[in-house]
Design an enzyme around this catalytic site. Structure first.
Site, mmCIF file in Angstrom:
data_model
loop_
_atom_site.group_PDB
_atom_site.id
_atom_site.type_symbol
_atom_site.label_atom_id
_atom_site.label_comp_id
_atom_site.label_asym_id
_atom_site.label_seq_id
_atom_site.Cartn_x
_atom_site.Cartn_y
_atom_site.Cartn_z
ATOM 1 N N HIS A 1 -9.586 1.532 4.908
ATOM 2 C CA HIS A 1 -8.308 1.675 5.627
ATOM 3 C C HIS A 1 -8.520 2.619 6.811
ATOM 4 C CE1 HIS A 1 -4.191 2.735 6.569
ATOM 5 N NE2 HIS A 1 -3.834 1.634 5.924
ATOM 6 N N ASN B 1 0.872 -1.175 0.000
ATOM 7 C CA ASN B 1 0.000 0.000 0.000
ATOM 8 C C ASN B 1 0.907 1.222 0.000
ATOM 9 O OD1 ASN B 1 -1.805 2.039 0.543
ATOM 10 N ND2 ASN B 1 -2.329 1.351 2.614
ATOM 11 N N TRP B 2 1.048 1.829 -1.165
ATOM 12 C CA TRP B 2 2.006 2.941 -1.301
ATOM 13 C C TRP B 2 1.468 4.239 -0.712
ATOM 14 C CZ3 TRP B 2 4.132 2.179 -7.036
ATOM 15 C CH2 TRP B 2 4.692 0.887 -7.131
ATOM 16 N N GLY C 1 2.766 -1.012 4.358
ATOM 17 C CA GLY C 1 2.855 0.407 4.021
ATOM 18 C C GLY C 1 4.302 0.802 3.809
ATOM 19 N N GLY C 2 4.914 1.350 4.863
ATOM 20 C CA GLY C 2 6.269 1.902 4.774
ATOM 21 C C GLY C 2 7.267 0.981 4.072
HETATM 22 P P1 PGA Z 1 2.716 0.385 7.714
HETATM 23 O O1 PGA Z 1 1.269 0.580 7.047
HETATM 24 O O2 PGA Z 1 3.278 -0.911 7.165
HETATM 25 O O3 PGA Z 1 3.508 1.593 7.280
HETATM 26 O O4 PGA Z 1 2.523 0.315 9.187
HETATM 27 C C1 PGA Z 1 0.413 -0.500 6.856
HETATM 28 C C2 PGA Z 1 -0.914 -0.018 6.295
HETATM 29 O O5 PGA Z 1 -1.388 1.031 6.728
HETATM 30 O O6 PGA Z 1 -1.498 -0.644 5.393
#
Ligand code: PGA
Length: 259
Positions: free
Chosen positions: A97, A9-10, A236-237
């Site tokens: 989300h 998830n960019w 995410g990150g």
């Molecule tokens: P994160 O985000 O890996 O940066 O904690 C995950 C997400 O929100 O899908």
């Protein structure tokens, strides 16, 4: 056996040229890495979907969007419909989300309408649920997550569950570097599978993919994915760097789980 599904998830990161570079690097890495047990999805910002689709074509990597509007068309300035997403090659869409719920006021009712609209348009929803820190500390995690799952899938027919994914993302773990322990994740994932079983029957529940999300990274992915009900990750990150994203895919591929 359920496949692992690893999705990136960019969020609101990457310009078009950044997205092209990242997608090429992920494709290149996966071309060199046989992944029998893992499916990969990338979810770039709307403006890069079409270009990323060209890059990942015929690679086995699927394309997802980060949001969808619940109506078909019309005077909803700035919104994107499910048919539009399909027309640029999306197969999946992230719905509900916690950032959408928190910053844009999305409710369970809206999430439910989006899930139904996505399914009507042959898109596969990745439905996000998860408790806040306050809710965890008050001991109501299971109540909150159960309400979100029931709300999101209200009126969804059993056979349509097969097209869906649920991502359990404890809000306190998203982007914070804090990760749920494998045991905390497993406990909630098991509850979610039970809810899917109640709604859609045992066979569908056993095949249903439940991802974990919230600071998943190469160092903790193996332990999380080793849990019997953790079937992948929404990243995410760590998905913004091809090497760390690919390392998570590799961790899934080599985990000893057998369920
Ligand atoms: P994160 O985000 O890996 O940066 O904690 C995950 C997400 O929100 O899908």
């Amino acid at each position: 056996m359920r496949p692992f599904i690893i999705a990136g998830n960019w969020k609101m990161n990457t310009t078009l040229s950044d997205a092209v570079v990242l997608a090429r690097a992920i494709r290149g890495g996966l071309d060199d890495m046989p992944t029998d047990r893992v499916r990969v999805i990338v979810c770039p910002p709307f403006v890069s979907l079409s270009s990323v689709h060209e890059i990942i074509r015929d690679s086995g990597i699927a394309l997802g969007a980060q949001n969808v509007h619940e109506r078909d068309r019309g005077a909803y300035t700035g919104e994107i419909s499910a048919a539009m997403l399909g027309s640029v090659g999306c197969e999946y869409v992230i719905i509900g989300h916690s950032e959408r719920r928190k910053y844009f006021g999305e409710t369970d009712v809206q999430v439910n309408a989006k899930v139904k609209k996505a399914l009507e348009n042959e898109l596969r929803p990745i439905v996000c649920v998860g408790e806040s820190l306050d809710e965890r500390e008050r001991g109501i995690t299971v109540d909150v997550v159960s309400r979100q799952v029931r709300g999101a899938f209200d009126g969804v027919e059993a056979h349509n569950f097969q097209k869906c994914i649920i991502a359990y993302e404890p809000v306190w773990a998203i982007g914070t570097g804090k990760t749920a322990t494998p045991q905390q994740a497993q406990e909630v994932h098991k509850v979610i599978r039970g809810l899917v079983r109640d709604a859609a029957g045992n066979e569908i529940a056993e095949r249903f993919v439940i991802q974990y999300g919230g600071s998943m990274k190469p160092e903790n992915a193996g332990d999380l994915l080793g849990q019997p009900d953790v079937d992948g990750g929404l990243i995410g990150g760590a998905s913004l760097n091809a090497d760390s994203f690919l390392a998570i895919v590799q961790a899934a591929e080599s985990t000893g789980r057998n369920g």
